[in-house]
Structure formats: structure tokens, C-alpha cells
Write a protein that holds these residues in place. Structure first.
Motif, PDB file in Angstrom:
ATOM      1  N   VAL A 148      39.161  39.375  43.110  1.00  0.00           N
ATOM      2  CA  VAL A 148      38.791  38.789  44.407  1.00  0.00           C
ATOM      3  C   VAL A 148      38.773  37.262  44.423  1.00  0.00           C
ATOM      4  N   MET A 149      38.991  36.628  43.269  1.00  0.00           N
ATOM      5  CA  MET A 149      38.973  35.160  43.211  1.00  0.00           C
ATOM      6  C   MET A 149      40.278  34.590  43.765  1.00  0.00           C
ATOM      7  N   GLY A 197      31.331  47.004  41.117  1.00  0.00           N
ATOM      8  CA  GLY A 197      32.344  47.495  40.188  1.00  0.00           C
ATOM      9  C   GLY A 197      33.673  46.771  40.292  1.00  0.00           C
ATOM     10  N   THR A 198      33.734  45.714  41.104  1.00  0.00           N
ATOM     11  CA  THR A 198      34.989  44.985  41.303  1.00  0.00           C
ATOM     12  C   THR A 198      35.037  43.769  40.385  1.00  0.00           C
ATOM     13  N   LEU A 221      34.143  35.671  48.810  1.00  0.00           N
ATOM     14  CA  LEU A 221      33.048  36.638  48.897  1.00  0.00           C
ATOM     15  C   LEU A 221      33.073  37.367  50.232  1.00  0.00           C
ATOM     16  N   ARG A 222      33.262  36.624  51.314  1.00  0.00           N
ATOM     17  CA  ARG A 222      33.313  37.271  52.637  1.00  0.00           C
ATOM     18  C   ARG A 222      34.461  38.272  52.723  1.00  0.00           C
ATOM     19  N   GLY A 268      40.935  30.261  38.146  1.00  0.00           N
ATOM     20  CA  GLY A 268      40.802  30.351  39.589  1.00  0.00           C
ATOM     21  C   GLY A 268      39.430  29.878  40.020  1.00  0.00           C
ATOM     22  N   ILE A 269      39.137  30.093  41.290  1.00  0.00           N
ATOM     23  CA  ILE A 269      37.819  29.765  41.836  1.00  0.00           C
ATOM     24  C   ILE A 269      37.333  30.947  42.655  1.00  0.00           C
ATOM     25  N   PHE A 270      36.036  31.038  42.800  1.00  0.00           N
ATOM     26  CA  PHE A 270      35.447  32.069  43.640  1.00  0.00           C
ATOM     27  C   PHE A 270      34.634  31.352  44.705  1.00  0.00           C
TER      28      PHE A 270
END
Length: 89
Positions: A36-37, A30-31, A18-19, A11-13
Motif C-alpha cells: 500500500v506504500m 494483514g496487509t 492510508l486512506r 517508498g513512503i507511506f
């Protein structure tokens, strides 16, 4: 880019990820990144013309593409801003 130990694209981040993570998560330290990616990132061949990459980004309303070689190995990332800076429109 987020890759496996074997170099496979997972994946990509992005700044958007981030937002969203900041808005949704209370404990970013801790995530796990995997939570979140963006999975299933769009990729393009390194032979693709820059103008075609820009068109693809505009069509899908994204600002970056992962560039892969013929063996699907990551060779880089192309961004909308980089293309604009070199005069592609």
C-alpha cells in the motif's frame, strides 16, 4: 519513509496511502506495507532551497518530499505545512 535493511529508500507511506488502503483493503492488519506504500518517492537534495522544494510540491501536487544527502542517504522529510509555517510561499 520505508527503507531496506541497508537504509535504501523503498517508498513512503502517506496519509493518502492510508486512506486508499482503508477504502480498498478489508484486512489492513494483514496487509503488508509494501502493498500500500507509494514507491519511487520524490527526493530532493538537502542543498535545495526551501522555496524550490515548495514549488516542486505544488507542481507535482504532493505534500512532502524526502530529503537526501550527497550519498543518497535519507536525512529527513520536508512537508508543505512545515514550509508554510515558516513563511515560505
Amino acid at each position: 519513509t520505508v527503507t531496506s535493511d541497508r537504509g535504501e529508500l523503498l517508498g513512503i507511506f502517506t496519509d493518502g496511502d492510508l486512506r486508499r488502503a482503508v477504502e480498498e483493503e478489508s484486512d489492513l492488519q494483514g496487509t503488508p506495507l509494501a502493498a500500500v506504500m507509494t514507491e519511487n518517492a520524490r527526493t530532493v537534495s538537502q542543498e535545495l532551497l526551501a522555496a524550490e522544494a515548495m514549488s516542486l510540491m505544488e507542481r507535482h501536487q504532493i505534500s512532502a518530499l524526502v530529503v537526501v544527502d550527497n550519498a543518497s542517504q535519507i536525512v529527513g522529510v520536508v512537508t508543505l505545512l512545515a514550509l508554510l509555517k515558516v513563511g515560505i510561499s
